[in-house]
Write an enzyme that holds these catalytic residues in place. Structure first.
Site, PDB file in Angstrom:
ATOM      1  N   SER A 156       0.831  -1.203   0.000  1.00 27.71           N
ATOM      2  CA  SER A 156       0.000   0.000   0.000  1.00 27.71           C
ATOM      3  C   SER A 156       0.869   1.258   0.000  1.00 27.71           C
ATOM      4  O   SER A 156       1.647   1.471  -0.929  1.00 27.71           O
ATOM      5  CB  SER A 156      -0.968  -0.055   1.181  1.00 27.71           C
ATOM      6  OG  SER A 156      -1.980   0.908   1.064  1.00 27.71           O
ATOM      7  N   ASP A 250     -10.108  -3.984  -4.924  1.00 29.82           N
ATOM      8  CA  ASP A 250      -9.314  -2.944  -4.285  1.00 29.82           C
ATOM      9  C   ASP A 250      -9.405  -1.671  -5.120  1.00 29.82           C
ATOM     10  O   ASP A 250      -9.129  -1.704  -6.323  1.00 29.82           O
ATOM     11  CB  ASP A 250      -7.853  -3.408  -4.195  1.00 29.82           C
ATOM     12  CG  ASP A 250      -6.931  -2.427  -3.500  1.00 29.82           C
ATOM     13  OD1 ASP A 250      -7.370  -1.319  -3.131  1.00 29.82           O
ATOM     14  OD2 ASP A 250      -5.745  -2.774  -3.332  1.00 29.82           O
ATOM     15  N   HIS A 280      -8.096  -5.020  -0.523  1.00 31.42           N
ATOM     16  CA  HIS A 280      -6.876  -4.340  -0.125  1.00 31.42           C
ATOM     17  C   HIS A 280      -6.457  -4.802   1.276  1.00 31.42           C
ATOM     18  O   HIS A 280      -7.280  -4.938   2.174  1.00 31.42           O
ATOM     19  CB  HIS A 280      -7.105  -2.828  -0.107  1.00 31.42           C
ATOM     20  CG  HIS A 280      -5.862  -2.043   0.147  1.00 31.42           C
ATOM     21  ND1 HIS A 280      -4.969  -1.744  -0.850  1.00 31.42           N
ATOM     22  CD2 HIS A 280      -5.353  -1.506   1.284  1.00 31.42           C
ATOM     23  CE1 HIS A 280      -3.970  -1.051  -0.343  1.00 31.42           C
ATOM     24  NE2 HIS A 280      -4.177  -0.899   0.965  1.00 31.42           N
TER      25      HIS A 280
END
Length: 312
Positions: A156, A250, A280
């Site tokens: 991320s 995501d 995610h």
């Protein structure tokens, strides 16, 4: 594809917590709201040992955590940056990922506790990332590592920092073995189609992403700056080979896949794996989501291949 039933169960468990109101949310409030949720997750593999260190950083002492597999050195090195929207998380929240990568890829993982926004907005995290890489290159032998075999990894926001650092390393003429980017943030300047398709109901929301972006750039940062949005770089040639993992449900899916395409078009080897049925952050969700274990196996195999080693 359909949503993984294990993910559905995880989303139901997370629904027990109050949904954040990003219209009034503060960073302190957000961190308090997610504190303890990592206790729902599996602890990761057992490493030979781990140790915490402090090095000099551009904003003061910078904490690192080193994870050693039970194999002889000198060890290939993986510099890891945690996710959390540039605002939250740290060494403890991503301990399970680092443990698994160390054991399964047979690499010394060095996790970086970079400064968080909005207290330390962009580009503070980038400066900390560079300081960690500089230290690792200079002190690899001291910690039992091989300075000629360094990979960058992150999930991320941490994937963003790993990608940015790979670009900055190229500018300095430093050779890297690999960049492992797990559902990375690559473009803070524009919202892709997956924001609309997956931006509500799948853990990470489009509203949350906008809030994270505002916190990170609160010091006046330019979203089009490649140090914030590595997808905005003018040249992708000569970057380290990459493995990019995205998740089907995501909102960051499309920008991660666009980054893989940009690398490939520039002649950079890039393996792209979209994980079906996943959300995610799923790789952190060891235990509740079996696909996390499979994804870590895959990621570790890619690192081993990049380092030119096989499991012993």
């Amino acid at each position: 594809m359909t949503l993984d039933p294990h993910v559905e169960g995880m989303l139901k468990a997370l629904a027990a917590y109050a949904a954040p109101d990003f219209s009034t949310m503060t960073a302190t409030g957000y961190r308090a709201g997610i504190a303890g949720r990592d206790g729902l997750l599996g602890p990761g593999d057992t490493v030979a040992r781990s140790e915490d260190r402090e090095i000099a950083g551009p904003g003061g002492p910078l904490k690192l955590r080193l994870y050693y597999p039970d194999v002889p050195g000198p060890l290939p090195l993986t510099l890891f940056f945690h996710g959390g929207g540039f605002v939250a998380c740290g060494l403890d929240t991503h301990d399970n990922i680092c443990r698994c990568l160390a054991v399964r890829a047979q690499t010394l993982v060095v996790s970086v506790d970079y400064r968080l926004a909005p207290e330390a907005p962009f580009p503070a995290a980038v400066h900390d990332a560079m300081a960690a890489l500089e230290w690792l290159r200079a002190h690899a032998g001291e910690i039992g590592g091989d300075a000629q075999r360094i990979a960058l990894a992150g999930d991320s926001a941490g994937g963003n920092l790993a990608a940015v650092l790979a670009q900055q390393a190229r500018a300095r003429g430093w050779s890297l073995q690999h960049q492992l980017l797990m559902y990375p943030v690559t473009d803070l300047a524009e919202e892709s189609a997956s924001y609309a398709a997956c931006g509500q109901g799948y853990f990470l929301t489009a509203e949350g992403l906008r809030w994270f972006r505002a916190q990170y750039l609160s010091g006046g940062g330019d979203a089009t700056d490649p140090r914030a949005s590595p997808l905005r770089a003018k040249d992708f040639g000569g970057l380290a080979p990459a493995t990019i993992v995205t998740a089907e449900y995501d909102p960051l899916r499309d920008e991660g896949e666009a980054y893989a395409l940009s690398l490939r078009l520039a002649g950079v080897p890039a393996v792209l794996q979209r994980w079906p049925g996943q959300i995610h952050g799923f790789i952190s969700m060891l235990g509740p989501i079996p696909a996390a274990d499979a994804a870590l196996d895959f990621a570790a195999a890619e690192l081993r291949r990049a380092f030119g080693s096989q499991a012993r």
